[in-house]
Design an enzyme around this catalytic site. Structure first.
Site, PDB file in Angstrom:
ATOM      1  N   TRP A   1       0.817  -1.227   0.000  1.00 21.96           N
ATOM      2  CA  TRP A   1       0.000   0.000   0.000  1.00 21.96           C
ATOM      3  C   TRP A   1       0.850   1.277   0.000  1.00 21.96           C
ATOM      4  CZ3 TRP A   1      -5.037   1.751   0.144  1.00 21.96           C
ATOM      5  CH2 TRP A   1      -5.209   3.075   0.575  1.00 21.96           C
TER       6      TRP A   1
ATOM      7  N   ASN B   1       0.101   5.785  -0.056  1.00 24.04           N
ATOM      8  CA  ASN B   1      -0.715   6.968  -0.335  1.00 24.04           C
ATOM      9  C   ASN B   1       0.192   8.178  -0.499  1.00 24.04           C
ATOM     10  OD1 ASN B   1      -1.328   6.095   2.660  1.00 24.04           O
ATOM     11  ND2 ASN B   1      -1.699   8.265   2.752  1.00 24.04           N
ATOM     12  N   ASP B   2      -0.050   9.273   0.172  1.00 27.64           N
ATOM     13  CA  ASP B   2       0.565  10.573  -0.159  1.00 27.64           C
ATOM     14  C   ASP B   2       2.055  10.567  -0.510  1.00 27.64           C
ATOM     15  OD1 ASP B   2      -1.794  10.855   1.235  1.00 27.64           O
ATOM     16  OD2 ASP B   2      -0.980  12.207   2.732  1.00 27.64           O
TER      17      ASP B   2
ATOM     18  N   GLN C   1       3.864   7.784   1.808  1.00 18.58           N
ATOM     19  CA  GLN C   1       3.151   7.052   2.848  1.00 18.58           C
ATOM     20  C   GLN C   1       3.086   5.588   2.420  1.00 18.58           C
ATOM     21  OE1 GLN C   1       1.141   8.645   5.939  1.00 18.58           O
ATOM     22  NE2 GLN C   1       3.261   9.183   5.532  1.00 18.58           N
TER      23      GLN C   1
ATOM     24  N   ARG D   1      -1.688  18.204  11.153  1.00 15.51           N
ATOM     25  CA  ARG D   1      -0.677  17.384  10.484  1.00 15.51           C
ATOM     26  C   ARG D   1      -0.191  17.934   9.140  1.00 15.51           C
ATOM     27  NH1 ARG D   1      -5.398  14.089  10.583  1.00 15.51           N
ATOM     28  NH2 ARG D   1      -6.419  13.938   8.562  1.00 15.51           N
ATOM     29  N   ASP D   2       0.751  17.171   8.580  1.00 17.17           N
ATOM     30  CA  ASP D   2       1.269  17.318   7.219  1.00 17.17           C
ATOM     31  C   ASP D   2       2.076  18.601   7.018  1.00 17.17           C
ATOM     32  OD1 ASP D   2      -0.262  15.030   7.009  1.00 17.17           O
ATOM     33  OD2 ASP D   2      -1.913  16.013   5.959  1.00 17.17           O
TER      34      ASP D   2
ATOM     35  N   GLU E   1      -5.903  18.837   4.620  1.00 19.03           N
ATOM     36  CA  GLU E   1      -4.707  18.004   4.758  1.00 19.03           C
ATOM     37  C   GLU E   1      -3.648  18.491   3.760  1.00 19.03           C
ATOM     38  OE1 GLU E   1      -6.423  13.687   6.024  1.00 19.03           O
ATOM     39  OE2 GLU E   1      -6.598  14.092   3.905  1.00 19.03           O
TER      40      GLU E   1
HETATM   41  C1  FRU Z   1      -3.878  12.326   3.428  1.00 18.67           C
HETATM   42  C2  FRU Z   1      -3.546  11.817   4.822  1.00 18.67           C
HETATM   43  C3  FRU Z   1      -2.669  12.790   5.578  1.00 18.67           C
HETATM   44  C4  FRU Z   1      -1.967  11.911   6.564  1.00 18.67           C
HETATM   45  C5  FRU Z   1      -1.759  10.652   5.763  1.00 18.67           C
HETATM   46  C6  FRU Z   1      -1.843   9.384   6.562  1.00 18.67           C
HETATM   47  O1  FRU Z   1      -4.179  11.316   2.529  1.00 18.67           O
HETATM   48  O2  FRU Z   1      -4.736  11.541   5.552  1.00 18.67           O
HETATM   49  O3  FRU Z   1      -3.370  13.867   6.146  1.00 18.67           O
HETATM   50  O4  FRU Z   1      -0.764  12.474   7.009  1.00 18.67           O
HETATM   51  O5  FRU Z   1      -2.761  10.643   4.771  1.00 18.67           O
HETATM   52  O6  FRU Z   1      -1.464   8.290   5.789  1.00 18.67           O
END
Ligand code: FRU
Length: 524
Positions: free
Chosen positions: A54, A56-57, A73, A187-188, A239
């Protein structure tokens, strides 16, 4: 809110709403040849995806010593969202990627959520040793225990540094560097250098607004201001923000100052449903961001670009990349040993339309062309339809066309199973669209099989479209980047026929041609 939903349905998993799709079984899962992971049915051939599991970001994107670093991520154990790590890949041209070892692992302070990285050239942090310039990552710790216990302060900001060009990372011994004042979504961090005040600026997503912090050394942070609780789209939590100056040489505003852009990803309620990247244009003075108008603008109107931000340390050039998925169904897409992936890299610029500033985004056309294996013009047949029949339509290609805005037109891709993906321009609506409602598998998520549209912002009469097709995605860039859309699709067979047609009989294209682009994973 989204975390609460997940907790109800799946008490052992604490994380974003994509966990809802956790129990979706994909038949594809067991059929794939795992010895050639980059040859899997839906595996993008031009886009970064991790070899397995998996993602993501995009995170920590930074250019250093001739190399573009892409962290992301990553959950290295499964194909659903889980305890987050930072995966790592590098590139010299922003197209070909080489996946490296995991850069950051979760620890007792929590999972490693999204964040950024900077080159600390002046060694303001003091992390540099023996003249080595440190790379500093600034990220969010998400403490799952605090989240589960219903606390509000479980997300904090932390730093880590690397003295070997991103190969290995040392977490700062006194993390966190920004404590949580009691905001669940905190966050972020995206960090940039603001030269006039000789400060680092942290742009942080804090629930329904952005909070700016400043620091002389990346360690001691002071709150400066907030922006946005009453402007823009608030269909979901804010985010992954980014604050950047659009290249001065592109456009100066009327007072001669360059334009600052604040982009903010929003987790739901975007034009195509679910998540997307909105942005504000305006001014930043080292303390406050002031928007130049109250319009809600979108960097990509399609359903599948999210969490996008820019690389840091690239001078006046802005290179942007997002996660190619949507929080609505990211955990349910019918891929096999991996899930998630990135958009193509885009170069951002600025356009002025009717006294408003818009961020433009275009693909790295020259880099793609360098990787082309041939080109082809598309000819009109006796019925007035532009047609190309070829098995090669199953592999990546870039289609460009010049049309006149006075006609509707549709670009249809078909396969032998009867799937069709339709894209085009709708004159009555003055909008571009991508319709994936009949493009193969759609039933893995409610609402996936839909037609999405984006306004045509350009005012000229000529339409210029650049479309990049990969195995399971298309990216549409219209009018030199004034409108862009990204969409995933999962057809049951490769495309073998392309048609461009119009209901109007006098339809004519000034140009329609394509370039076949070679896979970036050759040999893998
Ligand atoms: C966006 C998010 C971020 C967070 C991350 C967690 O997709 O929710 O805000 O840091 O993914 O995986």
């Amino acid at each position: 809110m989204k975390k609460i939903l997940v907790l109800i349905l799946c008490p052992l998993v604490v994380g974003p709403i994509w966990g809802l799709a956790q129990r979706v079984d994909n038949a594809e899962e067991n059929k794939q040849d795992t010895t050639r992971p980059y040859q899997e049915t839906y595996r993008p051939q031009l886009h970064f995806t991790p070899k397995a599991h998996w993602n993501n970001d995009p995170n920590g994107m930074v250019y250093y010593a001739g190399v573009y670093h892409l962290f992301f991520q990553y959950y290295p154990v499964g194909t659903q969202w889980g305890p987050m790590h930072w995966g790592h890949a590098i590139s010299k041209d922003l197209l070909h990627w080489d996946e490296k070892a995991i850069a950051l692992y979760p620890d007792s302070l929590g999972y490693i959520f999204s964040g950024s990285a900077v080159v600390d050239k002046e060694n303001t942090s003091g992390f540099g040793k023996n003249g080595i310039v440190p790379l500093v990552a600034v990220f969010t710790y998400h403490d799952p225990k605090g989240d589960k216990a219903g606390r509000n302060d479980f997300e904090t900001q932390a730093v880590a540094y690397s003295l070997d060009s991103g190969k290995s990372w040392v977490k700062y011994g006194h993390n966190p560097v920004v404590k949580n004042p009691g905001i669940r979504d905190f966050r972020d961090p995206k960090v940039c250098w603001y030269a006039p005040t000789k400060s680092w600026i942290m742009t942080l997503a804090t629930k329904d607004r952005i909070t700016f912090f400043s620091s002389p050394n990346l360690i001691d942070w002071k709150k400066e201001s907030e922006f946005g609780h009453n402007v823009g789209s608030h269909g979901g939590v804010w985010e992954c923000p980014d604050l950047y100056l659009v290249e001065k040489s592109n456009k100066l505003n009327k007072t001669g100052k360059a334009i600052w852009v604040l982009s903010v990803n929003v987790g739901s309620g975007a034009p195509s449903g679910g998540s997307a990247t909105q942005y504000f244009t305006g001014d930043f003075d080292g303390h406050h961001f002031t928007a130049s108008d109250t319009l809600t603008k979108w960097l990509d109107y399609g359903p599948d670009e999210y969490a996008g931000v820019n690389w840091s340390n690239t001078g006046n050039d802005l290179y942007f990349l997002g996660w190619m998925s949507n929080t609505r169904y990211a955990g349910a897409t019918p891929t096999s040993t991996w899930r998630g992936g990135m958009t193509l890299t885009r170069k951002l610029g600025l356009a002025e339309v009717n006294d408003h500033y818009y961020v433009t985004s275009v693909p790295l056309t020259e880099t793609l062309k360098k990787n082309a294996s041939g080109s082809q013009q598309i000819k009109k047949n006796s019925a007035g339809i532009y047609v190309l029949e070829s098995q090669k339509l199953n592999s990546p290609f870039m289609l460009t066309l010049n049309a006149d805005y006075s006609h509707d037109f549709a670009i249809t891709l078909r396969n032998k199973t009867g799937d069709k993906l339709v894209l085009g321009y709708d004159k009555a609506d003055n909008a571009y669209y991508i319709d994936r409602s009949a493009a193969g598998k759609t039933d893995f998520a409610d609402g996936f099989g839909a037609r999405h549209k984006a306004p045509r912002l350009a005012t000229g009469k000529e339409i210029y479209l650049q479309l990049i097709f990969d195995k399971s995605s298309v990216e549409l860039f219209a009018d030199r980047g004034k409108t862009s859309m990204t969409s995933l699709f999962f057809v049951k067979d490769g495309f073998d026929k392309l048609e461009i047609s119009s209901n109007q009989t006098d339809f004519d294209l000034k140009h329609a041609g394509l370039q076949w682009i070679k896979s970036i994973w050759t040999g893998k």
